[in-house]
Design an enzyme around this catalytic site. Structure first.
Site, PDB file in Angstrom:
ATOM      1  N   THR A   1      -2.088   0.950   2.391  1.00  0.00           N
ATOM      2  CA  THR A   1      -1.364  -0.159   3.004  1.00  0.00           C
ATOM      3  C   THR A   1       0.065   0.294   3.272  1.00  0.00           C
ATOM      4  OG1 THR A   1      -0.534  -2.402   2.737  1.00  0.00           O
ATOM      5  CG2 THR A   1      -0.755  -1.109   0.720  1.00  0.00           C
ATOM      6  N   GLY A   2       0.605  -0.118   4.443  1.00  0.00           N
ATOM      7  CA  GLY A   2       1.967   0.302   4.775  1.00  0.00           C
ATOM      8  C   GLY A   2       2.101   0.426   6.275  1.00  0.00           C
TER       9      GLY A   2
ATOM     10  N   GLY B   1      -3.613   0.149  13.559  1.00  0.00           N
ATOM     11  CA  GLY B   1      -2.954   0.963  12.536  1.00  0.00           C
ATOM     12  C   GLY B   1      -3.975   1.833  11.825  1.00  0.00           C
ATOM     13  N   ASP B   2      -3.681   2.185  10.594  1.00  0.00           N
ATOM     14  CA  ASP B   2      -4.528   3.133   9.870  1.00  0.00           C
ATOM     15  C   ASP B   2      -5.783   2.489   9.262  1.00  0.00           C
ATOM     16  OD1 ASP B   2      -3.459   2.910   6.518  1.00  0.00           O
ATOM     17  OD2 ASP B   2      -2.672   1.703   8.149  1.00  0.00           O
TER      18      ASP B   2
ATOM     19  N   THR C   1      -2.178  -6.579   4.754  1.00  0.00           N
ATOM     20  CA  THR C   1      -3.361  -5.742   4.535  1.00  0.00           C
ATOM     21  C   THR C   1      -3.852  -5.947   3.106  1.00  0.00           C
ATOM     22  OG1 THR C   1      -2.442  -4.134   6.053  1.00  0.00           O
ATOM     23  CG2 THR C   1      -4.178  -3.353   4.595  1.00  0.00           C
TER      24      THR C   1
ATOM     25  N   GLY D   1       1.235   1.810   9.304  1.00  0.00           N
ATOM     26  CA  GLY D   1       0.025   2.503   9.712  1.00  0.00           C
ATOM     27  C   GLY D   1       0.232   3.781  10.491  1.00  0.00           C
TER      28      GLY D   1
END
Lengths: 175, 134
Positions: free
Chosen positions: B52-53, B31-32, B1, B55
């Site tokens: 970022t991570g 995801g997010d 991301t 999601g």
């Protein structure tokens, strides 16, 4: 005149010193430097914050080192499905795409949705149709192919595991 | 991301995020990143954020909007709001990752609770900050 500022990221995870060679580290830092200078230059020229973030993210999408655009990871089917979003703090207008394939710069499509539609989020085939109608650039499958990404995927392809980018020992992750 | 946040000479903020998702993902998983308020959010009154991570956790905690709300309703500073959400709330939920944030005054925060994060920032005519590890 307001003080300008920009920040970018290229992903988070179990990035440890041992997981990157110094050559890789230099390459990552150079790519971050290039992207932020591009955004910063736009701001110093008086361009909008929306323009600056779109340029910076577009630069990182074009760099195979990062999991976005050209460097997107492989799905279970061996494809590249991308998501992106952009939002303007002044108008609170936003644009987002989810699950699109073959779009060279998904952030450009997200921005076009924000600026040329009444919608906020479009997904899948419909979003690709919108992209076609608005002249957004597509790229062939080979554009998105990257040996490192392919090997990363090959390690988990036949399992039910899926993996965050920048994750090193995935067996620690999801059974 | 990948993501970017910025404030321009007019004091307007913006945020943008883009991702290829998770390696070996199935079922059109999202995801997010494309979810406004979870992975991407911007509001001149508070801040612009790109996350970022993992999601799923960012969506369940509505991270980006949560940071903005703490500033808007509780009067937190950007730093306080980021600490509360990324270092406490997300960790308590088990979510790994981080975010980048900027206010209309040019304050920047780059919090993350994972071992590392590719990040860079630049204000006005200062030197560019680039880092990978904690």
């Amino acid at each position: 005149m307001n003080k300008t500022a920009i920040a970018i990221h290229g992903g988070a995870g179990t990035i440890t010193r041992s997981s990157l060679t110094s050559t890789q580290e230099t390459a990552y830092k150079a790519a971050l430097q290039e992207a932020i200078e591009l955004g910063h230059k736009a701001l110093t020229q008086g361009k909008s914050a929306v323009e600056a973030v779109a340029l910076a993210v577009g630069s990182l999408e074009d760099c195979p080192l990062f999991n976005a655009g050209r460097g997107s990871v492989f799905t279970k089917e061996g494809k590249h499905e991308m998501d992106a979003a952009i939002m303007c703090g002044k108008t609170l207008k936003a644009g987002a795409v989810a699950g699109v394939r073959s779009i060279k710069n998904p952030i450009l499509l997200a921005r076009t949705i924000m600026e040329h539609s009444e919608h906020v989020m479009l997904s899948g085939y419909g979003a690709e149709e919108f992209a076609l109608n608005h002249g957004i650039a597509f790229a062939p499958e080979r554009y998105f192919f990257d040996t490192f990404r392919f090997e990363q995927w090959s390690q988990v392809r036949d399992s039910d595991t899926y993996q965050l980018d920048h994750s090193e020992n995935h067996d620690k992750k999801f059974g | 991301t990948v993501g970017a946040v910025a404030v321009d000479v007019h004091g307007n903020v913006a945020a943008a995020t883009s991702t290829g998702g998770m390696t070996n993902k199935r079922y059109n998983r999202i995801g997010d990143t494309p979810v406004i308020g979870s992975g991407t959010y911007a509001n001149n009154l508070t801040c612009a954020i790109s996350c970022t991570g993992h999601g799923e956790y960012f969506m369940r905690a509505v991270v980006a909007y949560d940071v903005s709300c703490l500033m808007e309703y509780k009067g937190y500073t950007l730093q306080q709001a980021c600490e509360e959400v990324v270092m406490k709330k997300l960790v308590a939920l088990g979510g790994e990752g981080g975010l980048i944030a900027v206010t209309n005054a040019g304050e920047i925060a780059l919090p993350f609770n994972s071992e590392g994060m590719y990040r860079a920032s630049k204000t006005a005519d200062q030197k560019t900050f680039t880092a990978i590890y904690k």
